[in-house]
Structures are given as C-alpha cells and as structure tokens.
Design a protein around this motif. Structure first.
Motif, PDB file in Angstrom:
ATOM      1  N   ALA A 119     -35.992 -22.932  60.522  1.00  0.00           N
ATOM      2  CA  ALA A 119     -35.487 -23.417  61.802  1.00  0.00           C
ATOM      3  C   ALA A 119     -35.719 -24.917  61.942  1.00  0.00           C
ATOM      4  N   TYR A 171     -35.542 -15.005  52.092  1.00  0.00           N
ATOM      5  CA  TYR A 171     -35.708 -13.687  52.737  1.00  0.00           C
ATOM      6  C   TYR A 171     -35.440 -13.792  54.232  1.00  0.00           C
ATOM      7  N   GLN A 172     -36.039 -14.831  54.826  1.00  0.00           N
ATOM      8  CA  GLN A 172     -35.870 -15.006  56.266  1.00  0.00           C
ATOM      9  C   GLN A 172     -34.409 -15.239  56.638  1.00  0.00           C
ATOM     10  N   PHE A 230     -32.339 -11.725  55.574  1.00  0.00           N
ATOM     11  CA  PHE A 230     -32.660 -10.395  56.095  1.00  0.00           C
ATOM     12  C   PHE A 230     -33.240 -10.383  57.498  1.00  0.00           C
ATOM     13  N   GLN A 231     -33.788 -11.529  57.927  1.00  0.00           N
ATOM     14  CA  GLN A 231     -34.221 -11.564  59.310  1.00  0.00           C
ATOM     15  C   GLN A 231     -33.220 -12.430  60.030  1.00  0.00           C
ATOM     16  N   THR A 252     -33.565 -15.053  62.446  1.00  0.00           N
ATOM     17  CA  THR A 252     -34.453 -15.856  63.259  1.00  0.00           C
ATOM     18  C   THR A 252     -34.003 -17.299  63.374  1.00  0.00           C
ATOM     19  N   ASP A 293     -42.433  -7.456  53.561  1.00  0.00           N
ATOM     20  CA  ASP A 293     -42.837  -8.176  54.762  1.00  0.00           C
ATOM     21  C   ASP A 293     -44.350  -8.388  54.820  1.00  0.00           C
ATOM     22  N   GLN A 294     -45.097  -7.382  54.541  1.00  0.00           N
ATOM     23  CA  GLN A 294     -46.554  -7.510  54.563  1.00  0.00           C
ATOM     24  C   GLN A 294     -47.015  -8.503  53.503  1.00  0.00           C
TER      25      GLN A 294
END
Lengths: 197, 197
Positions: free
Chosen positions: B30, B105-106, B109-110, B112, B160-161
């Motif tokens: 971001a 990944y962010q 798949f997310q 944000t 994720d973890q």
DNA sequence: GTCTATATTTGGATAGAC
DNA sequence: GTCTATCCAAATATAGAC
C-alpha cells in the motif's frame, strides 16, 4: 467525587473511536483519514487532537480495544470438559470473532497497515489474549507446539477463506466442526503413537 | 523484421516493474509510490507515464505477472499418480509460492490494496490459475466442493501463519506433510463412509 | 522518451482566537 | 474544547520544451 469533565472526555473519545471503526470498515483500514472520522462525529479535523495525539494513536486505541474484545469474548466461551466439543467451541469462537469484523481481524492479526506498530502497552494486551487461548487449549490437552501450530493454521485458514471468498456467508464456517473432528482424530492418533512407538 | 524500438520499450517496462516489486517489498504494497519507483530506475516520476498510464496500471501489471508466475510454477509441479504424494507436492508448491514472496501473496490473494481492482484481463489470468489448481486436485480425486474448501483453508492457513508469525523461517512449512496426511486420512474415511452409509 | 515545471489534491498537524 | 486559518509534505498527474 465523580469527575464529570473526564467522564465527558472519555465518552467523546469512545464516540470518536466508534466513528474510526465505521470509517475503516467503509474505506478500508489503510484508507482511514482523520478528516472522514471528524466529519462522522460532526467535528472539524483539528478538534480530534484534543482526544488523540496523532492518527497512529487512533490506530493504537482501536488495536487495544480489539484485543480487549477478544479477551472478553473468550472469557464467555464456556467449556464442558469434553475435548472435542471444547475444541469446536474454541474454534467457533475464534473464527466467529475474526469473520464478524474483518477490519478488526486485519488490524489485529494481519500486519497490513502502512507504518503502524502497536504501542508496548497495547501489545501486552494482545499477548494476554494469545496466552489465554493457549491456556484454553492446554486445558483440552493440546500442548505439543507443533499440534498447536497446526491448529492455529486451521483456524486462521478457515477464517481467512471465509473473509476473502465468501464475506458475510458461511461457506467455511460450516466446515468448522468437520475440521475439528479431522484435527482431533489426527492428534488422538499421534498421541497414541507417541505412547507406544 | 525485429522492432528494436518496441523491444526496448518492453525491456524498460519490465525494468520498471521489477523496481515496483522491490519498492513494494521495502515500503509495503500500500506504500508503493511512483516517486520511489522512478528513483529506483533513475528516472523522473513523470517519465513513468510513457510506460504505464497510471499507478493502478502498475498494480495491474504486477498482478498479471504474479498470476503468470503462479501458472508457470504449477505447470512445473510433477505429479506421480500417488494421491497422498501428489497432495503434498501441490501443497508444497502453493505454500512455497505464497511464502517466498509475501508481497505477491498479499496482492494476489488478499484484497488489502487501497482502491485497486484487477482489470478484467488480469482477472482472467487469475481465474485460469485457480482452474488449473482445481484440475490438479480433481486428478488426485478431490472433487467434493466441501473437501476442496477444507483443503484451501489448510493451504492458506499454513501459508498465512508462516508469513505472519515466522517470516523467512519454516515453522509452518515443516508441518505441510503432516497436514496433508491428516487431510488425506480424513477424506479417505469420508469417502468410505459415503460408499457404505 | 525524458526532462522541468507545475497543477491539483489530499491529509496530517499546528497556531491562535474565542 | 472547538473553531478557523494555515502550513507543510507527499503524491498523482499533465503540459510543454528539448
């Protein structure tokens, strides 16, 4: 004697915090602006600085509040002593907590906000929540670190998929019981194998 | 005849894209700014507009590139025909893909990033990746929608973890095989129960 | 294609009157 | 405590010279 002044101050602070949550939900957590928060409470932006020292202080207060909510809800989760049933209850609580407020989930469990780091004090509250969760699971008999890690992966995976791919629905929430049965069968087998290798 | 001009253009575009990835990794997805990207490639910010129409176009190109990488890696994942072994291979590929580049990944798949939505074209590439994944799992014998959802939850949960709580390590990566054995035992039992209820 | 210069917007934060 | 006025910085984007 009651301090009416500081009571009022605390009330207004809480009101601003509510507005911040609403704004974050609407605009995205990273898209939170003090302007929007101020508009929502009917103030001019600079007035917020009487209640929060900075934008980061707002994030921090939200973070601490989220942690407290997690702790309170957890204290209300009644356990029965039956390991599988309690495992399901804990999982339902955790995943419910995450999915009922994805913005809070993002703030507490993912680290996606621009430059925000929780203050030491807020972080301590967060640690307390995790400790309580571990304690609960220890009571159920899950103490092996790897078993715990596998469980947290399962929990966050279900929550994450639910939030990302079926927001507001229950496509992964429906799978909680089945997932816990799978997990319970697995650790039961592992424990037995550990007893007599 | 070769078009040296457009070749050069494409090369510079790729260079800018690389710089954008580096910037995103350093400043957060971001926190990506065209200024930083420009500095990294030794240009002035306005010059980037000869290659990308807007900041969103940069995000979109990154998204499409990530999807292509996912597809290519997937095509290289060799399957043996042994269901459990293949399940492990697919999980290792997916989780490896996610953890080796958390920024990617962010983005993929997310959801944000401030106001970014992938273009229809990029989104199509993304859909193709998921379809290929489903196809692979169908080949292994996992076709039941709920079994698939449970598997995706396990996969994203491990990834994720790993990213959130042990970046650069292997605390959850180490659990992949065990998780797949647990999952395989579960669906085997379920199938049997389905055959003779 | 790349630059300089600049427009425009946005958002965090402060000063000082009331 | 709240306001108005203002500052300052950052960042996207455009215009036009070279």
């Amino acid at each position: 004697m009651r301090d009416r002044k500081s009571e009022r101050h605390a009330r207004t602070r809480a009101e601003i915090l509510d507005a911040a949550w609403e704004t974050a939900r609407a605009e995205g957590l990273a898209g939170l602006t003090l302007r929007d928060v101020a508009r929502r409470v009917g103030m001019q932006p600079p007035s917020l600085y009487s209640y929060f020292a900075s934008k980061d202080a707002v994030y921090d207060a939200m973070f601490a509040q989220g942690c407290r909510e997690f702790l309170e809800g957890q204290a209300r989760t009644a356990l029965t002593g039956d390991a599988l049933a309690d495992l399901k209850a804990v999982a339902r609580y955790f995943i419910g907590f995450c999915t009922e407020n994805p913005t809070r989930y993002q703030l507490l469990f993912q680290r996606t906000v621009p430059g925000f780091e929780p203050s030491a004090e807020s972080f301590a509250v967060s640690e307390e929540g995790l400790k309580a969760l571990r304690g609960m699971l220890a009571g159920i008999g899950v103490t092996d670190p790897e078993a715990l890690d596998l469980l947290t992966a399962l929990g966050t995976g279900l929550a994450d998929q639910q939030i990302s791919n079926d927001p507001g629905g229950d496509r992964w929430i429906r799978l909680i019981d089945e997932a816990m049965e799978m997990y319970f069968a697995h650790i039961s087998k592992r424990m037995k194998a550990g007893d007599a290798p």
